[in-house]
Design an enzyme around this catalytic site. Sequence first.
Site, PDB file in Angstrom:
ATOM      1  N   GLY A 163       0.773  -1.212   0.037  1.00 56.34           N
ATOM      2  CA  GLY A 163      -0.014  -0.055   0.017  1.00 56.34           C
ATOM      3  C   GLY A 163       0.761   1.335  -0.009  1.00 56.34           C
ATOM      4  N   CYS A 164       0.146   2.455   0.408  1.00 54.72           N
ATOM      5  CA  CYS A 164       0.733   3.808   0.084  1.00 54.72           C
ATOM      6  C   CYS A 164       1.983   4.287   1.120  1.00 54.72           C
ATOM      7  CB  CYS A 164      -0.376   4.671   0.319  1.00 54.72           C
ATOM      8  SG  CYS A 164      -1.569   4.602  -1.137  1.00 54.72           S
ATOM      9  N   PHE A 165       2.081   3.455   2.014  1.00 46.74           N
ATOM     10  CA  PHE A 165       3.122   3.814   3.012  1.00 46.74           C
ATOM     11  C   PHE A 165       4.669   3.343   2.556  1.00 46.74           C
ATOM     12  CE2 PHE A 165       1.469  -0.144   4.764  1.00 46.74           C
ATOM     13  CZ  PHE A 165       2.928  -0.827   5.115  1.00 46.74           C
ATOM     14  N   PHE A 373       2.004   7.067   4.533  1.00 46.01           N
ATOM     15  CA  PHE A 373       0.933   6.753   5.228  1.00 46.01           C
ATOM     16  C   PHE A 373       0.165   5.504   4.498  1.00 46.01           C
ATOM     17  CE2 PHE A 373       1.118  11.292   5.501  1.00 46.01           C
ATOM     18  CZ  PHE A 373       1.577  11.446   6.830  1.00 46.01           C
TER      19      PHE A 373
END
EC number: 2.3.1.74
Length: 389
Positions: A163-165, A373
């Site tokens: 994911g985005c982190f 995040f």
Amino acid sequence: MVTVEEYRKAQRAEGPATILAIGTSTPSNCVDQSTYPDYYFRITNSEHKTELKEKFKRMCDKSMIKKRYMHLTEEILKENPNMCAYMAPSLDARQDIVVVEVPKLGKEAAQKAIKEWGQPKSKITHLVFCTTSGVDMPGCDYQLAKLLGLRPSVKRLMMYQQGCFVGGTVLRLAKDLAENNKGARVLVVCSEITAVTFRGPSESHLDSLVGQALFGDGAAAIIMGSDPIIGVERPLFELVSAAQTLVPDSEGAIDGHLREVGLTFHLLKDVPGLISKNIEKSLLEAFQPLGISDWNSLFWIAHPGGPAILDQVELKLGLKQEKLRATREVLSNYGNMSSACVLFILDEMRKASTNEGLGTTGEGLEWGVLFGFGPGLTVETVVLHSVAT
């Protein structure tokens, strides 16, 4: 005879991990955010859902995004109608696209980074690759090593589905590799393609629609190593520390699940609140050892999950508007490219800092912070030290 202690000391670098080059790439297909709602509802055969289309238009208007890049063209989507439905079995078609295109886009970014670095690719000792776009075996790391013609002995690490982190995670891992392996040169690549998450709209799942308004495709690459060779390698940023933490009481705030229908995306409305409420704790832990408590004295790279997150972080910390300029610039021109975003922002910042004659790669400032995040909620915090331009 050499002692274990002496042997271990000889293996370690002397200086901090340093970013030596950055490269980025996008697909050629550019999408204008102002006309995207019309296109999206037409291509997904959803034009009869007029109220939902109006909601989507408002989402796109509020997104602060001007344009995005997408591998998925109208032609590709017409050939794969199940990808345009909300929940139709389509994983095979999506996988067929991403297993080829994710390494290919990563290769373009990597070649740019290697060119800027100016050293032969045979000097690359480690490869760290991450993507949230599909899963395969052997992985994208293997495919990229083949595409670039890296040595068979390159030590590879593949991170899928984080994911985005994870743009922060790969920097943390590359830092450890560079500092604990003398002479190591680590190629880090983040490559993301929305072919796994694209789908038609649903009245009952507006969080999925948020993703359709925000996500874009892009790849970014860096070369990292300690003890740069003077006159040969040009340092851009030094990595001083890196930490990861879970935000309390945030389970289920961001979820993604790989299903027959592709990668589903679920978002709680309170994500901006959860992040802004907890971000100062991460800053204090990272910067207290350095005696820094003025967050406006730092240069900022924050994963632009969406405009609401940036607005609330700005408000909570009392940040001056210009602090997130590079972050907002990347969001505006590329959308949310998941893991690749923070590296795009680093690239934007060092280029703008040089062009504007600001004295350091970090907007004329000495110290900076990079935040990732994502699902968990997970927060990655990287402390950066800029270099004189």
